[in-house]
Write an enzyme that holds these catalytic residues in place. Structure first.
Site, mmCIF file in Angstrom:
data_model
loop_
_atom_site.group_PDB
_atom_site.id
_atom_site.type_symbol
_atom_site.label_atom_id
_atom_site.label_comp_id
_atom_site.label_asym_id
_atom_site.label_seq_id
_atom_site.Cartn_x
_atom_site.Cartn_y
_atom_site.Cartn_z
ATOM 1 N N GLU A 177 54.928 26.277 36.528
ATOM 2 C CA GLU A 177 55.694 25.110 37.009
ATOM 3 C C GLU A 177 57.145 25.475 37.280
ATOM 4 O O GLU A 177 57.740 25.018 38.245
ATOM 5 C CB GLU A 177 55.637 23.972 35.981
ATOM 6 N N SER B 98 54.547 47.454 40.197
ATOM 7 C CA SER B 98 53.711 46.765 41.187
ATOM 8 C C SER B 98 52.649 47.625 41.883
ATOM 9 O O SER B 98 51.545 47.138 42.122
ATOM 10 C CB SER B 98 54.585 46.115 42.256
ATOM 11 N N HIS C 22 45.937 33.836 42.714
ATOM 12 C CA HIS C 22 46.315 35.224 42.435
ATOM 13 C C HIS C 22 47.730 35.284 41.850
ATOM 14 O O HIS C 22 47.981 35.962 40.857
ATOM 15 C CB HIS C 22 46.234 36.073 43.712
HETATM 16 C C1 TPP Z 1 49.074 50.164 46.154
HETATM 17 C C2 TPP Z 1 49.100 48.674 46.337
HETATM 18 N N1 TPP Z 1 48.400 48.116 47.341
HETATM 19 C C3 TPP Z 1 48.397 46.773 47.507
HETATM 20 C C4 TPP Z 1 49.124 45.979 46.658
HETATM 21 C C5 TPP Z 1 49.122 44.463 46.858
HETATM 22 N N2 TPP Z 1 48.323 43.820 45.814
HETATM 23 C C6 TPP Z 1 48.899 43.296 44.711
HETATM 24 S S1 TPP Z 1 47.795 42.659 43.679
HETATM 25 C C7 TPP Z 1 46.499 43.028 44.677
HETATM 26 C C8 TPP Z 1 45.075 42.692 44.280
HETATM 27 C C9 TPP Z 1 44.622 43.375 43.039
HETATM 28 O O1 TPP Z 1 43.385 42.860 42.626
HETATM 29 P P1 TPP Z 1 42.706 43.275 41.273
HETATM 30 O O2 TPP Z 1 42.979 44.712 40.993
HETATM 31 O O3 TPP Z 1 41.281 42.884 41.324
HETATM 32 O O4 TPP Z 1 43.481 42.472 40.139
HETATM 33 P P2 TPP Z 1 43.614 40.896 39.897
HETATM 34 O O5 TPP Z 1 44.816 40.441 40.693
HETATM 35 O O6 TPP Z 1 42.354 40.252 40.348
HETATM 36 O O7 TPP Z 1 43.863 40.716 38.454
HETATM 37 C C10 TPP Z 1 46.949 43.654 45.836
HETATM 38 C C11 TPP Z 1 46.085 44.115 46.923
HETATM 39 C C12 TPP Z 1 49.857 46.605 45.626
HETATM 40 N N3 TPP Z 1 50.564 45.922 44.744
HETATM 41 N N4 TPP Z 1 49.810 47.952 45.480
#
Ligand code: TPP
Length: 478
Positions: A154, A240, A369
């Protein structure tokens, strides 16, 4: 001094020579196999610089497994057994049936659970029989994390913080696993594992300080919200770029193995991150280096908007483990007792046998997400509701506790109030704090600040002296 250096160099040279001799012997063992011809050519090139005859007598050469000389009269030795393949790259039998291994030949790896959705233990011998105190601590942790998520979510919606990621629906994976390892085992996380840090005693004030980037933040306000880290809690700072923590975690596990104090590493990641190249590097390094690491995959069905059927075509992540030579298990991530058991056993395998273990915890990402995402754009609200109402780790744990007479409606009510009070007090405190001194932007880039960076810092100081009315300088610590 000179003599000592010379002796050392000579020793080194002998080392290199004897290594080359061993390499020569090994390559000659491969000689009769045409598949290895290219390796052999490379190795021969490598050996050209080493005068082998000066280090091996003709007799030694003859018994070293070297390719039979054309002038030799002795019969070649057949080192290949008849009915077992001897390829160094695999261990298997011959087959005269041409058959591709199809993924359809395998049933999915089963999901290990201890209790059903009503919180009833199915097989009593699997109940870890955790004490009332321990289960209560787990339950309180899960619920207070949930309260913190609501407040910070929030807070972001109102523009008070820049970003947030909730943990809704995955609380069981955090607390079940964190409770099963030692508090000084090293944690590498992705970003959705705040409960692990909370279990270790990281205070609400510190979570809030990080999200607000205020002067109480251990990271001095430099990272985006939810990128927590705490040396005191053996929790490596989040970053990140996905999966980069995985090979790093293996390196740390290898160091812990060398330290030989019985510690291990746990490394969390999502099923989406498991598609990164770094994930494959990590699994393979961990297996070949026998690193004591628990790979803990949270398979919550989505990687932002990408559903798992677009992420992979195999049987999830657990099935990849055996291919790397890693003991693996799939567990119901919404069953905190199952997560606890699996992680506890994984830790034993890890530390006692010094090898990696892979856990895939099946769960569902109930929240969006992140605050930058509206998940109704790619999944139905009903689907989310279904998980929230029918298979939530918090309500399942509560049911388990109620069956044991450890919890009731009245306790729930007073705990909810207490949790809210604690979260709100940390929240108001975090909002009041100043941001760190602007100079912290320049420190810690290197251990010592180089001259060019010092110059840039001084430039900013002069700039702020001249134009301070254009900056929110009063919000920052002086
Ligand atoms: C190398 C890289 N590629 C793309 C991203 C963008 N990104 C951030 S979170 C995410 C999805 C990750 O999904 P998952 O590993 O299943 O974790 P969840 O968010 O479901 O917990 C992406 C593609 C990133 N942070 N780093």
């Amino acid at each position: 001094m000179f003599a000592k250096k010379f002796v050392n160099q000579k020793f080194l040279l002998n080392e290199i020579l004897s290594k080359n001799v061993q390499k020569f012997i090994n390559t000659q063992k491969l000689a009769t196999n045409p598949y290895n011809k290219s390796c052999l050519q490379i190795s021969r090139r490598h050996l050209n610089s080493t005068p082998l005859s000066s280090v091996l007598s003709p007799e030694q050469l003859a018994t070293s497994g070297a390719a039979p000389s054309t002038t030799s009269t002795s019969a070649p030795v057949d080192v290949m057994a008849e009915d077992v393949p001897e390829f160094p790259g695999s261990r298997s039998k011959w087959t005269e049936t041409l058959r591709f291994i199809l993924p359809e030949h395998f049933e999915g790896i089963p999901v290990y659970r201890v209790m059903n959705r009503k919180g009833i233990v199915i097989e009593p011998s699997e109940d870890p029989n955790l004490s009332q105190d321990m289960v209560t601590k787990i339950y309180k942790g899960m619920t207070i994390l949930n309260s913190m998520d609501r407040v910070l979510y929030e807070s972001q919606r109102q523009g008070r913080i820049s970003f947030y990621m909730t943990n809704y629906g995955e609380e069981g994976t955090h607390f079940g696993s964190a409770a099963a390892i030692n508090d000084d085992d090293l944690v590498f996380g992705q970003y959705r594992e705040a409960g692990v840090l909370m279990w270790r005693g990281f205070k609400l004030d510190k979570f809030m300080a990080q999200c607000y980037g205020n002067c109480d933040d251990l990271e001095k306000g430099r990272q985006m919200p939810v990128h927590y880290g705490s040396r005191d809690h053996y929790f490596v700072s989040i970053s990140s770029p996905l999966a980069t923590q995985m090979p790093q975690a293996v390196g740390a596990a290898y160091a812990l193995k060398r330290e030989a104090k019985g510690r291990c590493v746990i490394c969390y990641f999502g099923e989406g991150a498991a598609s990164e190249g770094d994930a494959q590097a990590a699994l393979n390094f961990a297996a070949t280096l026998n690193a004591p690491i628990i790979f803990f995959c949270r398979n919550n069905g989505y990687a932002i908007s990408t559903p798992t059927h677009e992420q992979y075509r195999g049987d999830g992540i657990a099935s990849r483990g055996p291919a790397f030579g890693i003991p693996s298990v799939r567990v119901d991530g919404n069953d905190v007792l199952a997560v606890y058991n699996a992680t506890r056993q994984a830790r034993s395998i890890c530390v006692d046998e010094s090898r990696p273990v892979l856990i895939e915890a099946m769960t569902y990402r109930i929240g969006h997400h992140s605050t930058s995402d509206d998940s109704s754009a790619y999944r139905s609200v009903d689907e989310v509701k279904q998980w929230h109402q029918k298979d939530h780790p918090i309500s399942r744990t509560r049911k388990y506790m109620e069956h044991k007479n450890w919890w009731n409606e009245e306790m729930e009510k007073s705990w909810k109030e207490e949790a809210k009070r604690q979260v709100m007090s940390a929240f108001t405190n975090a909002e009041k704090q100043l941001k760190p001194n602007w100079m912290d932007m320049f420190t810690d880039v290197y251990h010592e600040m180089p001259d060019n960076l010092t110059e840039q810092m001084e430039e900013l100081r002069k700039h702020l002296d001249l134009y301070k009315e254009h900056y929110p300088i009063n919000n920052f610590k002086q």
